[in-house]
Design an enzyme around this catalytic site. Structure first.
Site, short mmCIF file in Angstrom:
data_model
loop_
_atom_site.label_atom_id
_atom_site.label_comp_id
_atom_site.label_asym_id
_atom_site.label_seq_id
_atom_site.Cartn_x
_atom_site.Cartn_y
_atom_site.Cartn_z
N ALA A 73 0.85 -1.19 0.00
CA ALA A 73 0.00 0.00 0.00
C ALA A 73 0.89 1.25 0.00
O ALA A 73 2.10 1.16 0.22
CB ALA A 73 -0.90 0.00 1.24
N GLN A 75 1.32 3.62 2.18
CA GLN A 75 2.07 3.74 3.44
C GLN A 75 2.60 2.38 3.88
O GLN A 75 2.47 1.98 5.05
CB GLN A 75 1.17 4.35 4.52
N SER A 76 3.21 1.65 2.96
CA SER A 76 3.71 0.32 3.29
C SER A 76 4.96 0.38 4.17
O SER A 76 5.97 0.97 3.77
CB SER A 76 4.03 -0.42 1.98
N ASN A 77 4.89 -0.26 5.32
CA ASN A 77 6.08 -0.39 6.17
C ASN A 77 7.07 -1.36 5.54
O ASN A 77 8.28 -1.22 5.71
CB ASN A 77 5.70 -0.91 7.56
N ALA A 79 7.62 -1.81 2.31
CA ALA A 79 8.38 -1.12 1.26
C ALA A 79 9.52 -0.31 1.89
O ALA A 79 10.66 -0.36 1.43
CB ALA A 79 7.45 -0.21 0.45
#
Ligand SMILES: *Cc1c(COP(=O)(O)O)cnc(C)c1O
Length: 340
Positions: A73, A75-77, A79
């Site tokens: 997503a 706000q991917s942690n 990534a």
């Protein structure tokens, strides 16, 4: 089970602390709640993906990759932690980000995890919600391979049997801490999403015959799908470590009553959990995962689902960086006061 057989890049700060939450436990008046601080794993503020990436990135290096690609997503942690790992190892990193919320907010789209992705030198590419992200990633990887790159593709959340090894190891680590301190635990609660965290824990607990029930609190999928995902991945992970058949279906439990309107959309109970952890324990949760997990824990305690004399460990999977992409979800104006 001998995890040293698998290649691993040791970059996480381990073991993570195991701490008692006195004020939260007292406020809820139920079981004694402890927290496993996997928000402190290191690498660009840490979180649960760091444990998985130790094994995934080792595989990327073993294959001679010069570039990693992953998706998540906005706000991917995952990534963000992948971008940090790639920076540390000198690999290029490209992240495909899916807009699962439809938020136009500038902080959601450019602050928090997105800011850090870019600071670590990763490139990002945006896609609308509902897009075929795994398919898109394969296409992007092929395009980069055609340009001569050796690309290692990491699935969303790092959730495959290689990534799940990180949480098999977490189960061993936690059990060691409990045994060393003579802490008898009755239950472990964890947020669950792409399922690698819960699946790895299930396998680690099964492999050690720990006999501690594990409850996942869902953040996206409905219960049958969530449990099936966890079970399938746990079975594959058990095979990978040479212990096929150690996972039974009844070891996989997920409660998905706390997802709210959907993935990445904050809930009232999640925002209350953030406030309780922040004000009673000085701890930061995130609205997408750890707050929904904690909201489930809190609500089940309040409903009397657990015995008052139980001892529970909550896995803090991290994510607080996302708070800076979700500042609009909080009304903190009442704290801005003038004295005298
Ligand atoms: C990814 C993530 C989770 C979910 O873990 P899975 O292994 O994907 O189920 C939970 N909390 C945070 C903060 C995460 O980033």
């Amino acid at each position: 089970m001998h995890l040293a057989r698998f290649p691993r890049v040791h970059l996480a700060h381990l073991p993570t602390p195991l701490e008692r939450l006195d004020r939260l436990s007292a406020a809820l008046g139920g079981p004694e709640i402890w927290i496993k601080r996997d928000d402190c794993t290191g690498l660009s503020t840490g979180g649960n993906k760091t444990r998985k990436l130790e094994f995934l990135m080792a595989e990327a290096l073993a294959e001679g990759a010069d570039m990693v690609m992953t998706q998540g997503a906005t706000q991917s942690n995952h990534a963000r932690q992948t971008a940090a790992f790639a920076a540390k190892l000198g690999l290029k990193c490209h992240c495909l980000l899916e807009d699962r919320t439809g938020y136009n907010n500038p902080n959601y789209n450019g602050n928090g995890n997105v800011l850090l992705d870019h600071l670590h030198g990763a490139t990002t590419e945006k896609f609308p919600g509902g897009h075929d992200m795994p398919g898109e990633m394969e296409r992007a990887a092929e395009a980069m391979r055609a340009k001569g790159h050796k690309v290692y593709v990491i699935p969303g959340g790092g959730s495959n049997p290689t990534g799940a090894l990180g949480y098999v190891n977490c189960a061993y680590e936690l059990l060691g801490q409990l045994n060393d301190r003579s802490l008898k635990v009755d239950r472990i609660v964890t947020p669950t999403g792409s399922s690698g965290t819960q699946a790895g824990l299930v396998v680690g607990l099964a492999a050690t015959h720990a006999n501690i029930p594990l409850l996942g609190i869902g953040t996206r999928a409905p219960q049958p799908k969530q449990e099936q995902m966890v079970y399938d991945l746990a079975c594959k992970t058990a095979e990978k470590i040479g212990a096929p058949g150690i996972v039974s279906r009844d070891m996989v439990m997920a409660n998905t009553d706390y997802v709210g309107d959907g993935y990445g959309l904050p809930t009232e109970s999640g925002l209350e959990a953030i406030a309780l952890f922040a004000e009673l324990e000085g701890l930061l949760l995130d609205p997408v995962y750890s707050a929904k997990g904690a909201a489930g824990l809190i609500d089940l305690v309040r409903k009397g689902a657990f015995d008052g004399d139980e001892r529970i460990v909550f896995i803090h999977t991290g994510g607080s960086t996302g708070l800076f992409g979700y500042d609009f979800a909080f009304d903190h104006s009442a704290r801005q006061i003038k004295i005298g």
